[in-house]
Scaffold this active site. Sequence first.
Site, short mmCIF file in Angstrom:
data_model
loop_
_atom_site.label_atom_id
_atom_site.label_comp_id
_atom_site.label_asym_id
_atom_site.label_seq_id
_atom_site.Cartn_x
_atom_site.Cartn_y
_atom_site.Cartn_z
N ARG A 39 -56.30 -84.30 107.90
CA ARG A 39 -54.88 -84.48 107.48
C ARG A 39 -53.98 -84.52 108.69
NH1 ARG A 39 -52.32 -80.09 103.30
NH2 ARG A 39 -50.47 -80.75 104.55
N ASP A 222 -55.80 -79.30 126.36
CA ASP A 222 -55.16 -78.45 125.50
C ASP A 222 -56.05 -78.26 124.25
OD1 ASP A 222 -53.36 -76.87 123.90
OD2 ASP A 222 -51.73 -77.78 124.79
N GLU A 248 -56.14 -74.97 128.04
CA GLU A 248 -54.81 -74.49 127.69
C GLU A 248 -55.28 -73.91 126.39
OE1 GLU A 248 -50.25 -75.91 126.82
OE2 GLU A 248 -51.38 -76.82 128.75
N GLU A 274 -47.79 -70.45 125.32
CA GLU A 274 -46.43 -71.16 124.83
C GLU A 274 -45.90 -70.50 123.44
OE1 GLU A 274 -47.38 -75.20 122.73
OE2 GLU A 274 -48.20 -74.94 124.51
N HIS A 324 -43.65 -74.59 128.95
CA HIS A 324 -44.09 -75.48 127.92
C HIS A 324 -42.83 -76.69 127.82
CE1 HIS A 324 -44.42 -76.85 123.67
NE2 HIS A 324 -45.61 -77.42 124.03
N GLU A 347 -43.91 -79.97 132.72
CA GLU A 347 -44.45 -80.66 131.71
C GLU A 347 -43.60 -81.64 131.20
OE1 GLU A 347 -46.96 -80.14 127.56
OE2 GLU A 347 -45.93 -78.58 128.14
#
Length: 396
Positions: A39, A222, A248, A274, A324, A347
């Site tokens: 999805r 990540d 991450e 985060e 983050h 970031e």
Amino acid sequence: MLITEIRLRKLAGTLPTQADLWEERLVRPVDIYPEYRTRNDFEGGVQTADGFKIVTYFVEIHTDEGVTGLAGPIPEGVAFIIAKSLRRLLVGQDAIAGERLWDQMHRFMVHGRQGDAMLAISAIDCALWDLRGKWLNQPVYRLLGGPTQTKIPAYASMLGFAVLDPGRVRERAIEYKEMGYRAQKWFFRHGPMSGAEGLKKNVELVRTLREAVGEDYDLMFDCWQAMDVGYVVDLADRIEQYRPRWLEECVMPDRIDSYRKIRERIRIPLSGAEHEYTRWGFKRFIDSEALDVIQPDIYWCGGLTETLKIAAYASVHDLVTIPHGHSSFATAHFSAVQSPIHTPYQEYLVKWNAVHEHFLVDPLDVIDGMIEVPDRPGLAMEIDTSKIEMEEVVFA
């Protein structure tokens, strides 16, 4: 200076796009269920032939001296919590007493120490910092004792870029390196339930990127909470030769023991948290020696007030704090007052920032790989009314 009104502005507009904004999604924890694995549920708006349609919310704090603080964008559910739970605590209060207001909001929201309730507290806190800076006619970083640096090295966070086509990955990596970004972070598309073939594709992504950007360039990856101990250890063993700067959010944030086990078994540094909240949540990670880099989100973890406390505790343990990137403005003011060795990067979510900053007069851009900290009063955020196609004040 007393708070007279908490106003929630619902804005709609269109971000021009030449193609679909979101090309690919990242791996997610829910992907262990096959019906979710394929999805593509993208957030932030709806892609149309005219562009990316955005509907979002900003919070304004008004005072009896005519000074206004702004924060956002925030989701509808967060705006609802501000209106129905926090507004009554704030109207009539001293807008300068930020520590008092934070403590009262936190103590009042006994069932909201995480999740959307903490996002609501975070937005209010950031709006109060913006207000105080405007009241004193100073950028927020000066109120915090800075700057230690006025230009912050940025890393390009490549969420939403296609990752399954090695040719496109290579082209984008080279493009963003040539734009001056000091590093890049890419997002894995596959987790444990995708089996050996998915693992191979994750490794191929890392290899392709290292070959594209060369040896002397930081790459981060990540996992977005979607893996487990055994999978990460296997993945790390296969990609260690490509020298990632960090891995991450390998597992879901409550599984601190899993983070510690991974950190003990691999040689690649770990970052994360985060999706953790407040100094108490981060204390668990830090005391457990589970991470090398901590990543509080200023708009999630409790606001700028709380992020400063988290970073102070992390510095005692000589840990790196790189927030983050959901609020470039608040993060820039935070980064400007940190030791550069403890906050070496900021970031910059390339696609998300286009969405989050669409309604702002002067979006915070990266120039030659650097983010210049705004030198205007407050957080330097202002709504650009020319970009608003529809507006209403909601939950009044």
